[in-house]
Design a protein around this motif. Structure first.
Motif, PDB file in Angstrom:
ATOM      1  N   UNK A 364     -37.503  94.907 -58.796  1.00  0.00           N
ATOM      2  CA  UNK A 364     -37.255  95.393 -57.435  1.00  0.00           C
ATOM      3  C   UNK A 364     -36.186  96.482 -57.366  1.00  0.00           C
ATOM      4  N   UNK A 365     -35.345  96.595 -58.389  1.00  0.00           N
ATOM      5  CA  UNK A 365     -34.197  97.490 -58.269  1.00  0.00           C
ATOM      6  C   UNK A 365     -34.144  98.623 -59.289  1.00  0.00           C
ATOM      7  N   UNK A 386     -27.585  90.839 -56.670  1.00  0.00           N
ATOM      8  CA  UNK A 386     -27.951  89.578 -56.019  1.00  0.00           C
ATOM      9  C   UNK A 386     -26.782  88.972 -55.252  1.00  0.00           C
ATOM     10  N   UNK A 387     -25.580  89.260 -55.698  1.00  0.00           N
ATOM     11  CA  UNK A 387     -24.392  88.693 -55.058  1.00  0.00           C
ATOM     12  C   UNK A 387     -24.190  89.267 -53.661  1.00  0.00           C
ATOM     13  N   UNK A 388     -24.578  90.521 -53.463  1.00  0.00           N
ATOM     14  CA  UNK A 388     -24.248  91.212 -52.208  1.00  0.00           C
ATOM     15  C   UNK A 388     -25.461  91.495 -51.330  1.00  0.00           C
ATOM     16  N   UNK A 392     -32.562  90.845 -51.194  1.00  0.00           N
ATOM     17  CA  UNK A 392     -32.978  90.936 -52.591  1.00  0.00           C
ATOM     18  C   UNK A 392     -33.039  89.544 -53.211  1.00  0.00           C
ATOM     19  N   UNK A 393     -32.066  88.702 -52.901  1.00  0.00           N
ATOM     20  CA  UNK A 393     -32.093  87.331 -53.427  1.00  0.00           C
ATOM     21  C   UNK A 393     -33.358  86.615 -52.984  1.00  0.00           C
ATOM     22  N   UNK A 394     -33.750  86.817 -51.743  1.00  0.00           N
ATOM     23  CA  UNK A 394     -34.958  86.174 -51.230  1.00  0.00           C
ATOM     24  C   UNK A 394     -36.189  86.676 -51.982  1.00  0.00           C
ATOM     25  N   UNK A 395     -36.277  87.996 -52.184  1.00  0.00           N
ATOM     26  CA  UNK A 395     -37.423  88.557 -52.911  1.00  0.00           C
ATOM     27  C   UNK A 395     -37.500  88.020 -54.340  1.00  0.00           C
ATOM     28  N   UNK A 399     -40.349  85.624 -55.913  1.00  0.00           N
ATOM     29  CA  UNK A 399     -41.105  86.101 -57.054  1.00  0.00           C
ATOM     30  C   UNK A 399     -41.062  85.118 -58.208  1.00  0.00           C
ATOM     31  N   UNK A 400     -39.888  84.551 -58.473  1.00  0.00           N
ATOM     32  CA  UNK A 400     -39.755  83.567 -59.543  1.00  0.00           C
ATOM     33  C   UNK A 400     -40.549  82.298 -59.232  1.00  0.00           C
ATOM     34  N   UNK A 401     -40.506  81.854 -57.987  1.00  0.00           N
ATOM     35  CA  UNK A 401     -41.230  80.639 -57.597  1.00  0.00           C
ATOM     36  C   UNK A 401     -42.739  80.826 -57.765  1.00  0.00           C
ATOM     37  N   UNK A 402     -43.243  82.002 -57.365  1.00  0.00           N
ATOM     38  CA  UNK A 402     -44.673  82.273 -57.506  1.00  0.00           C
ATOM     39  C   UNK A 402     -45.096  82.278 -58.976  1.00  0.00           C
ATOM     40  N   UNK A 403     -44.283  82.899 -59.819  1.00  0.00           N
ATOM     41  CA  UNK A 403     -44.636  82.968 -61.233  1.00  0.00           C
ATOM     42  C   UNK A 403     -44.434  81.625 -61.930  1.00  0.00           C
TER      43      UNK A 403
END
Length: 451
Positions: A364-365, A386-388, A392-395, A399-403
């Motif tokens: 994504x980045x 991801x900290x700020x 982006x954290x949600x995306x 993405x990780x959950x889907x994979x």
């Protein structure tokens, strides 16, 4: 006066440069330099056609100093070995004494010319562009004097070739690497399995001559063993045999490489399933051929898989997704077969979850493959966003959950081969790529989805 290049006597006890396959591209550079110097002796080319110097860089213990000494032996000329730290440790530490010490080393190399001057820990010389006000007045004369000595050794063409070494190339001032000085940086990394086996043979000398060291070399290469580590392992194996009052056995060396394993049967099975999950997901998705898979306790981890992976430089989104699925498949295998996953997939930046998170974030980045062409951070720093950035954290999390769901589904469809690979691991603890292939070929696999 320019020194005349002549072949000197060969030293004893060093490995032959020609045989040192563990050095990879660095060995080829050294062989080319050897041949160039031979051409100088024959009058085919002048010294101005030969590399003036280089910086060898890589992890500790990979044999950078040894390579310089082997190069000197192969060329038949002496190697003067020093380190930047010696300029301080062997003097009072005052400015004039440090400058005199480094001048003395360069003068010694000139007096023995043709010669190599090997300077270890060259990163101890601060980057002149990053000097702060504190200490600048002290360091500046030392640095400028070193540059003057280096330029003199190079421009006089008096037969001195300077080779620096460092574990931290990023600390080297680019001025040292410019043309006419050290010119190039050459990576010296941990050896592959073939290189490790050659190193083992060298240190073993006449011991274990009839034994197959290949499997132990493969295990060592999986955990990034270096020549220094192998030397200590052989020394410890000899000590074990000596104290037992007998000749060395293969077991003596094996126990130095493979840690004593006190895991329970249940933990070993979980580990085997975890690594088998990586194997099956990688093969089904054509991430790369399996080189080795292990559940041996090596001190660094309880198990690992190595793939012959393709370069990330030309990866598509599909390939990056497949790599993430493969990373998550270890945890997925535990959940599928044992119902409950362990924390073994996480806990560190280089863990399965750490690497999967970094890859997904970079999609994504950094790669332009996540729906936006905006470049926000380099690959190795993308996760810092991801900290700020909550969105982006949600995306990334979605993405990780889907994979992860994809990994569970893939392994469910290939549960038979998953269990077969796990069983083979429990029996043998270590499998080569060929052994994995024999297990897997008994089962139908989905056709690869990657081109």
């Amino acid at each position: 006066m320019t020194a005349k290049l002549q072949a000197g006597p060969r030293a004893k006890g060093l490995p032959r440069l020609e045989d040192a396959i563990e050095y990879g591209a660095a060995r080829q550079w050294a062989l080319d330099l050897r041949d160039d110097l031979a051409d100088v002796r024959r009058g085919i080319v002048g010294l101005d056609q030969v590399d003036r110097g280089a910086v060898l860089f890589g992890p500790p213990g990979t044999g950078k100093a040894l390579l310089a000494q082997m190069l000197g032996e192969a060329c038949g000329i002496p190697t003067v070995v020093a380190s930047m730290g010696e300029f301080f440790a062997t003097t009072s530490g005052y400015l004039d004494s440090v400058i005199k010490a480094q001048r003395k080393v360069f003068e010694e190399a000139r007096s023995k010319a043709p010669s190599f001057l090997f300077l270890d820990e060259i990163n101890a010389l601060p980057n002149i562009d990053k000097l702060g006000d504190r200490g600048r007045d002290w360091w500046l004369p030392v640095i400028l004097d070193f540059y003057t000595l280096l330029d003199g050794a190079m421009s006089d063409r008096d037969g001195v070739i300077v080779i620096g070494a460092t574990n931290r190339l990023e600390d080297i001032n680019p001025a040292l690497l410019r043309p006419g000085r050290l010119e190039r940086a050459i990576y010296v990394g941990p050896p592959d399995a073939a290189g490790l086996e050659r190193i083992m043979r060298h240190h073993l000398a006449g011991d274990l001559t009839g034994e197959d060291l290949g499997p132990l070399a493969l295990i060592g290469s999986n955990v990034g063993a270096t020549g220094a580590i192998v030397m200590e392992q052989v020394r410890a194996a000899r000590r074990r045999a000596r104290r037992a009052g007998r000749s060395m056995l293969l077991e003596d060396l094996m126990v130095q490489i493979v840690s004593e394993d006190d895991r329970s049967v249940e933990d070993l099975r979980r580990t085997a399933l975890h690594e088998a999950g990586h194997v099956v997901a990688g093969l089904v998705q054509d991430v790369g051929a399996v080189k080795t898979v292990s559940i041996l306790s090596t001190g660094a981890s309880g198990g690992n898989v190595s793939f012959d992976e393709r370069s990330l430089a030309y990866s598509t989104r599909e390939h990056l997704d497949a790599m993430i699925v493969t990373l998550l498949a270890g945890r997925a295998a535990e959940q599928l077969v044992l119902d409950v996953p362990s924390q073994g997939a996480g806990g560190a930046a280089d863990s399965d979850l750490g690497r999967a998170t970094q890859l997904m974030t970079s999609i994504f980045t950094a790669t332009g493959l996540g729906g936006s062409l905006l470049f926000r951070a380099p690959f190795d720093r993308a996760h810092e966003l991801l900290v700020v950035d909550p969105e982006l954290r949600r995306q990334v999390e979605k993405g990780l959950a889907d994979l992860y769901d994809r990994a569970v589904d893939l392994l469910r469809r290939h549960k038979g081969v998953l269990l077969a690979v796990a069983d083979a691991l429990i029996e043998k603890r270590f499998l080569t790529g060929e052994q994995v292939k024999k297990v897997v070929e008994r089962f139908p696999l989905d056709p690869p989805t990657l081109s």
